[in-house]
Write an enzyme that holds these catalytic residues in place. Structure first.
Site, PDB file in Angstrom:
ATOM      1  N   ASP A  75      12.435  28.179  21.493  1.00  0.00           N
ATOM      2  CA  ASP A  75      11.997  27.120  22.409  1.00  0.00           C
ATOM      3  C   ASP A  75      11.936  27.576  23.856  1.00  0.00           C
ATOM      4  O   ASP A  75      11.305  26.924  24.685  1.00  0.00           O
ATOM      5  CB  ASP A  75      12.945  25.918  22.312  1.00  0.00           C
ATOM      6  CG  ASP A  75      12.762  25.191  20.998  1.00  0.00           C
ATOM      7  OD1 ASP A  75      11.624  25.088  20.549  1.00  0.00           O
ATOM      8  OD2 ASP A  75      13.769  24.726  20.430  1.00  0.00           O
ATOM      9  N   HIS A 103      21.725  29.832  19.141  1.00  0.00           N
ATOM     10  CA  HIS A 103      21.173  29.563  17.812  1.00  0.00           C
ATOM     11  C   HIS A 103      22.277  29.667  16.783  1.00  0.00           C
ATOM     12  O   HIS A 103      23.160  30.520  16.908  1.00  0.00           O
ATOM     13  CB  HIS A 103      20.047  30.567  17.482  1.00  0.00           C
ATOM     14  CG  HIS A 103      19.150  30.065  16.409  1.00  0.00           C
ATOM     15  ND1 HIS A 103      19.434  30.228  15.084  1.00  0.00           N
ATOM     16  CD2 HIS A 103      17.997  29.359  16.473  1.00  0.00           C
ATOM     17  CE1 HIS A 103      18.483  29.655  14.372  1.00  0.00           C
ATOM     18  NE2 HIS A 103      17.605  29.116  15.186  1.00  0.00           N
TER      19      HIS A 103
HETATM   20  N1  ACO Z   1      24.310  26.941  26.599  1.00  0.00           N
HETATM   21  C1  ACO Z   1      25.574  27.295  26.854  1.00  0.00           C
HETATM   22  N2  ACO Z   1      26.454  27.699  25.915  1.00  0.00           N
HETATM   23  C2  ACO Z   1      26.019  27.737  24.645  1.00  0.00           C
HETATM   24  C3  ACO Z   1      24.705  27.375  24.305  1.00  0.00           C
HETATM   25  C4  ACO Z   1      23.840  26.970  25.342  1.00  0.00           C
HETATM   26  N3  ACO Z   1      22.563  26.626  25.073  1.00  0.00           N
HETATM   27  N4  ACO Z   1      24.552  27.501  22.982  1.00  0.00           N
HETATM   28  C5  ACO Z   1      25.714  27.920  22.503  1.00  0.00           C
HETATM   29  N5  ACO Z   1      26.618  28.070  23.489  1.00  0.00           N
HETATM   30  C6  ACO Z   1      27.999  28.542  23.358  1.00  0.00           C
HETATM   31  C7  ACO Z   1      28.864  27.341  23.083  1.00  0.00           C
HETATM   32  O1  ACO Z   1      29.545  26.996  24.255  1.00  0.00           O
HETATM   33  C8  ACO Z   1      29.814  27.796  22.018  1.00  0.00           C
HETATM   34  O2  ACO Z   1      30.974  28.256  22.632  1.00  0.00           O
HETATM   35  P1  ACO Z   1      32.413  27.773  22.094  1.00  0.00           P
HETATM   36  O3  ACO Z   1      32.517  28.348  20.728  1.00  0.00           O
HETATM   37  O4  ACO Z   1      33.328  28.357  23.105  1.00  0.00           O
HETATM   38  O5  ACO Z   1      32.353  26.269  22.119  1.00  0.00           O
HETATM   39  C9  ACO Z   1      29.155  28.989  21.344  1.00  0.00           C
HETATM   40  O6  ACO Z   1      28.083  29.391  22.192  1.00  0.00           O
HETATM   41  C10 ACO Z   1      28.600  28.613  19.987  1.00  0.00           C
HETATM   42  O7  ACO Z   1      27.777  27.468  20.110  1.00  0.00           O
HETATM   43  P2  ACO Z   1      27.729  26.282  19.108  1.00  0.00           P
HETATM   44  O8  ACO Z   1      27.274  25.042  19.823  1.00  0.00           O
HETATM   45  O9  ACO Z   1      28.974  26.189  18.320  1.00  0.00           O
HETATM   46  O10 ACO Z   1      26.561  26.715  18.153  1.00  0.00           O
HETATM   47  P3  ACO Z   1      25.848  25.814  17.075  1.00  0.00           P
HETATM   48  O11 ACO Z   1      25.405  26.759  16.035  1.00  0.00           O
HETATM   49  O12 ACO Z   1      26.676  24.661  16.638  1.00  0.00           O
HETATM   50  O13 ACO Z   1      24.606  25.208  17.862  1.00  0.00           O
HETATM   51  C11 ACO Z   1      22.573  25.142  19.041  1.00  0.00           C
HETATM   52  C12 ACO Z   1      23.396  25.857  17.970  1.00  0.00           C
HETATM   53  C13 ACO Z   1      22.517  23.645  18.726  1.00  0.00           C
HETATM   54  C14 ACO Z   1      21.159  25.694  18.983  1.00  0.00           C
HETATM   55  C15 ACO Z   1      23.212  25.393  20.436  1.00  0.00           C
HETATM   56  O14 ACO Z   1      23.156  26.773  20.741  1.00  0.00           O
HETATM   57  C16 ACO Z   1      22.562  24.582  21.541  1.00  0.00           C
HETATM   58  O15 ACO Z   1      22.962  23.446  21.772  1.00  0.00           O
HETATM   59  N6  ACO Z   1      21.521  25.157  22.232  1.00  0.00           N
HETATM   60  C17 ACO Z   1      20.752  24.400  23.217  1.00  0.00           C
HETATM   61  C18 ACO Z   1      19.672  23.574  22.537  1.00  0.00           C
HETATM   62  C19 ACO Z   1      18.561  24.412  21.985  1.00  0.00           C
HETATM   63  O16 ACO Z   1      18.032  25.281  22.666  1.00  0.00           O
HETATM   64  N7  ACO Z   1      18.167  24.116  20.741  1.00  0.00           N
HETATM   65  C20 ACO Z   1      17.049  24.782  20.068  1.00  0.00           C
HETATM   66  C21 ACO Z   1      17.540  25.650  18.965  1.00  0.00           C
HETATM   67  S1  ACO Z   1      16.211  26.511  18.173  1.00  0.00           S
HETATM   68  C22 ACO Z   1      15.480  25.334  17.270  1.00  0.00           C
HETATM   69  O17 ACO Z   1      16.042  24.431  16.744  1.00  0.00           O
HETATM   70  C23 ACO Z   1      14.065  25.386  17.143  1.00  0.00           C
END
Ligand code: ACO
Length: 380
Positions: A317, A261
């Site tokens: 989710d 998140h």
């Molecule tokens: N699986 C694996 N690694 C993850 C995940 C994941 N679901 N989410 C974050 N990370 C890791 C990333 O690899 C990243 O590492 P890095 O900095 O080495 O690249 C670090 O955690 C930070 O993640 P970001 O993608 O930079 O976080 P951002 O804030 O941009 O994205 C998001 C947030 C889109 C929710 C992301 O965590 C994701 O893609 N999750 C999966 C989709 C999801 O579940 N979305 C629902 C969110 S809740 C909602 O909207 C209702």
């Protein structure tokens, strides 16, 4: 002007808001001063919508009056059913909902007014209609006739009733209310931001909500709950969870859906509550497969993320997927159910936005070429 880029608008504050407070470090979500743990399981969805819109919880008379205002809107124009019947097979329920909201504007005698009274009128209508729009699409695509809603039922109960044609049990209605309350509002998330940005042009509510539905549909946002269920179904068994997670994480940029998140760096409080709801449903039904698989996924993610020094926890989710599965909903309906709840938050933000508006117009740092001269087409 200094060119500071905040990709993904990370850390950017676009305005003040009195609706929702999130402390991502403490795992705290607050609606109008009430911690979500105070509301979930205690307040109905209508009470929470009232709270989000009006700033205070209603007393009994105010809640009755609010329900009375919703009741006449428990119906949808037959043209929406015609639209649903005309959509190609395989249309996703979120695509259908997006089109339906846009179509509704055509049946409103005053779709464009953005004064407080008109925006509230449309918001009340959409709060009542969203569950019906979602349930009707499911029935029509399953070859069934839509069910007429009952004005005496709550939003949560009407959703279940119009979906199944049977009066829901108090227990199912309670779970639905908890899920709707937990999904009702979440600050400046992507779809709410889109709703506010769209409204900031002073376009109409239907346009802003249509845009918001489109944004919620994405797998990085509300679409993740559907993606979680798809993953659980693909995995199929408890033993297959670990290899699946390891396989996703081994891919460059691999994301396990339902984890991570932008704001929460500890467990999302909504996930914490839904985890217990999921546990309860699994115990009651005796079918703990989806819950056990979810726990295993959480365990493997915790272990793998800890190795990388990261905190990537389940988000709202994640456990909503197993909850909705145990309530018997098809996987691609999970995101529309999110919309049934989030219409409350979107509208709360539209009230704020229209009341004190400035058009949203951010900038991009230009990195393309400059100084080119025009060459006539035949000489290129
Ligand atoms: N699986 C694996 N690694 C993850 C995940 C994941 N679901 N989410 C974050 N990370 C890791 C990333 O690899 C990243 O590492 P890095 O900095 O080495 O690249 C670090 O955690 C930070 O993640 P970001 O993608 O930079 O976080 P951002 O804030 O941009 O994205 C998001 C947030 C889109 C929710 C992301 O965590 C994701 O893609 N999750 C999966 C989709 C999801 O579940 N979305 C629902 C969110 S809740 C909602 O909207 C209702």
């Amino acid at each position: 002007m200094e060119q500071t880029i905040n990709r993904g608008l990370d850390g950017v504050y676009i305005d003040e808001s009195a609706i929702c407070f999130i402390d991502g470090g403490k795992g705290q979500l607050v609606y109008r001063g009430y911690d979500i743990r105070e509301l979930a399981g205690k307040a109905s969805f209508e009470e929470v919508a009232y709270l989000l819109w009006r700033g205070e919880l209603p007393d009994r008379a105010q809640l009755d009056a609010f329900r009375a205002r919703l009741a006449p809107y428990f119906r949808v124009p037959p043209a929406v059913y015609d639209l649903y019947r005309s959509l190609p097979a395989g249309t996703s329920p979120m695509a259908a909902l997006r089109s339906a909201v846009s179509l509704l504007a055509g049946f409103d005698e005053q779709p464009d007014g953005v004064d407080e009274a008109n925006v509230h009128r449309i918001g009340t209508q959409l709060l009542a209609q969203f569950p019906l729009l979602v349930a009707a699409f499911q029935r029509i695509r399953a070859g069934q006739e839509p069910v007429e809603p009952r004005p005496d039922l709550s939003v949560a109960a009407n959703f279940l009733y119009t979906l199944t044609g049977e009066e829901p049990s108090p227990a199912a209605t309670r779970v639905m209310d908890v899920a709707l309350v937990l999904h009702a509002e979440h600050g400046s998330n992507a779809s709410t931001f889109v709703a506010r940005a769209t409204a900031s042009t002073l376009t109409d509510v239907y346009s802003a909500i249509t845009a918001a539905v489109g944004a919620l549909k994405g797998p990085l946002h509300g679409g993740a709950n559907t993606a979680v269920m798809k993953a659980l179904e693909e995995i199929g068994s408890l033993e297959a969870v670990e290899p699946y997670v390891m396989g996703v994480l081994a891919k460059p940029g691999g994301r396990v859906m339902g984890f991570g998140h932008r704001v929460y760096k500890v467990l999302d409080p909504r996930a914490e509550i839904l985890k217990e709801v999921s546990r309860g449903l699994a115990e009651e039904s005796g079918d703990s497969k989806w819950f056990e698989m979810s726990l295993e996924m959480e365990r493997v993610m915790d272990r793998e993320m800890a190795k990388k020094g990261k905190q990537v926890k389940p988000n709202v989710d994640f456990f909503s997927a197993s909850v909705y599965r145990m309530l018997g909903f098809p996987g691609d309906m999970y995101t529309p159910i999110f919309a049934v709840a989030r219409i409350a938050g979107w509208m709360a933000h539209l009230y704020e936005q229209y009341a004190d508006n400035r058009i949203m117009r951010p900038r991009l740092v230009y990195t393309g070429p400059t100084g080119k001269t025009f060459t006539p087409i035949d000489e290129r």
